[in-house]
Write a protein that holds these residues in place. Structure first.
Motif, PDB file in Angstrom:
ATOM      1  N   LEU A  86      40.879 -14.615  43.290  1.00  0.00           N
ATOM      2  CA  LEU A  86      40.018 -15.441  41.860  1.00  0.00           C
ATOM      3  C   LEU A  86      39.583 -16.918  41.868  1.00  0.00           C
ATOM      4  N   THR A  87      40.643 -17.582  41.728  1.00  0.00           N
ATOM      5  CA  THR A  87      40.461 -18.122  41.538  1.00  0.00           C
ATOM      6  C   THR A  87      39.653 -18.935  42.963  1.00  0.00           C
ATOM      7  N   THR A  88      39.855 -19.130  44.251  1.00  0.00           N
ATOM      8  CA  THR A  88      39.435 -19.192  44.989  1.00  0.00           C
ATOM      9  C   THR A  88      38.294 -19.518  45.248  1.00  0.00           C
ATOM     10  N   LEU A  89      37.224 -17.653  44.336  1.00  0.00           N
ATOM     11  CA  LEU A  89      36.179 -17.085  44.439  1.00  0.00           C
ATOM     12  C   LEU A  89      35.485 -18.402  43.752  1.00  0.00           C
ATOM     13  N   VAL A  90      36.167 -18.467  42.832  1.00  0.00           N
ATOM     14  CA  VAL A  90      35.046 -19.003  41.174  1.00  0.00           C
ATOM     15  C   VAL A  90      35.148 -19.784  41.820  1.00  0.00           C
ATOM     16  N   ALA A  91      36.270 -21.588  42.621  1.00  0.00           N
ATOM     17  CA  ALA A  91      35.960 -22.416  42.731  1.00  0.00           C
ATOM     18  C   ALA A  91      35.074 -22.666  43.403  1.00  0.00           C
ATOM     19  N   LEU A  92      34.763 -21.699  44.437  1.00  0.00           N
ATOM     20  CA  LEU A  92      33.589 -22.039  45.705  1.00  0.00           C
ATOM     21  C   LEU A  92      32.743 -22.041  44.912  1.00  0.00           C
ATOM     22  N   THR A  93      32.048 -20.431  44.102  1.00  0.00           N
ATOM     23  CA  THR A  93      30.803 -20.291  44.115  1.00  0.00           C
ATOM     24  C   THR A  93      30.643 -21.591  43.159  1.00  0.00           C
ATOM     25  N   ILE A  94      31.662 -22.249  41.581  1.00  0.00           N
ATOM     26  CA  ILE A  94      31.185 -23.851  41.627  1.00  0.00           C
ATOM     27  C   ILE A  94      30.890 -24.620  41.997  1.00  0.00           C
ATOM     28  N   ARG A  95      31.396 -24.651  43.365  1.00  0.00           N
ATOM     29  CA  ARG A  95      31.161 -25.514  44.532  1.00  0.00           C
ATOM     30  C   ARG A  95      30.106 -25.753  44.721  1.00  0.00           C
ATOM     31  N   ASP A  96      29.389 -24.713  44.853  1.00  0.00           N
ATOM     32  CA  ASP A  96      28.086 -23.775  45.657  1.00  0.00           C
ATOM     33  C   ASP A  96      28.511 -23.944  47.192  1.00  0.00           C
ATOM     34  N   ILE A  97      29.893 -23.677  47.480  1.00  0.00           N
ATOM     35  CA  ILE A  97      29.989 -23.783  49.161  1.00  0.00           C
ATOM     36  C   ILE A  97      29.696 -21.606  49.356  1.00  0.00           C
ATOM     37  N   ILE A  98      29.926 -20.984  48.356  1.00  0.00           N
ATOM     38  CA  ILE A  98      29.717 -19.241  48.708  1.00  0.00           C
ATOM     39  C   ILE A  98      28.400 -19.551  46.980  1.00  0.00           C
ATOM     40  N   PRO A  99      27.351 -18.458  47.334  1.00  0.00           N
ATOM     41  CA  PRO A  99      26.685 -17.651  47.011  1.00  0.00           C
ATOM     42  C   PRO A  99      27.837 -17.437  45.823  1.00  0.00           C
ATOM     43  N   LEU A 100      26.939 -17.073  44.215  1.00  0.00           N
ATOM     44  CA  LEU A 100      27.366 -16.033  43.381  1.00  0.00           C
ATOM     45  C   LEU A 100      27.603 -14.971  43.227  1.00  0.00           C
ATOM     46  N   TRP A 101      26.381 -14.139  44.228  1.00  0.00           N
ATOM     47  CA  TRP A 101      26.987 -12.931  45.405  1.00  0.00           C
ATOM     48  C   TRP A 101      27.602 -11.777  46.121  1.00  0.00           C
ATOM     49  N   LEU A 102      28.522 -12.917  46.368  1.00  0.00           N
ATOM     50  CA  LEU A 102      29.322 -13.115  47.291  1.00  0.00           C
ATOM     51  C   LEU A 102      30.683 -12.922  46.512  1.00  0.00           C
TER      52      LEU A 102
END
Length: 206
Positions: A86-102
């Protein structure tokens, strides 16, 4: 990535075991990873994320191989996994490394599986046998996250990491959703069988 879909195994009351130590280290690594990521120390964040994936694989492997499955581990390992993912997904989303839809798709899948497990518990079933598709999905996602993190690095490393990371991510997402469908089908069969057995055991039931 551990889930409540594990098969029953011999469980001990031991606390200080190597698998439990690895799970604890993975928990400790979460704030370290977040600090490195948000201070843009991406290479070191990649190292911590990779080590988290390795320990996630090793703790379960060691526990089963050397009969070190414990009650503490059954609580600690899924907690570390869920917090790590969860923290990896949220953090990578905040950094715009992965998109929100993922983030939405993967978290939505886990919420769906949580409902499935709750329905199973209502008929006295604690989990489901782990399916190969679920293991393959976890394998792909554990590779996808750190490689996608590397895609933020300038130069040839980032250029190579981006398509490679997304290849793992697409396979991981597809298999993760397929695994949820397969688990749901298994769960439906278990629930029907349990209700049928309960109906036959009820006095006066037709």
């Amino acid at each position: 990535m551990s889930e409540a879909e594990r098969t029953p195994e011999t469980v001990s009351d031991r606390v200080l075991t190597l698998p439990n130590v690895l799970s604890a280290l993975r928990l400790v690594g979460v704030p370290v990873f977040l600090w490195l990521l948000f201070t843009h120390q991406d290479i070191w964040a990649f190292v911590v994320l990779t080590l988290s994936g390795i320990t996630d694989y090793l703790d379960g492997k060691i526990a089963r191989r050397f009969n070190l499955v414990s009650r503490v581990g059954q609580l600690l390992d899924p907690l570390a996994d869920r917090l790590y993912v969860l923290t990896t997904l949220v953090a990578l989303t905040i950094r715009d490394i992965i998109p929100l839809w993922l983030l939405i798709v993967l978290v939505g899948r886990d919420l769906f599986m949580g409902v499935v497990i709750l329905l199973l518990k209502r008929v006295g079933q604690t989990g489901l046998p782990v399916h190969f598709v679920g293991k393959a999905a976890t394998f792909n996602l554990l590779y996808a996250f750190p490689i996608l993190l590397l895609s933020s690095v300038d130069g040839i490393v980032g250029d190579v990491a981006q398509p490679l990371g997304w290849a793992f991510a697409w396979w991981g997402v597809g298999l993760y959703l397929l695994a949820a469908v397969l688990y749901a089908v298994q769960a439906a069969a278990v629930i029907r069988a349990a209700r049928s057995a309960a109906g036959r055991a009820t006095p006066g039931a037709a």
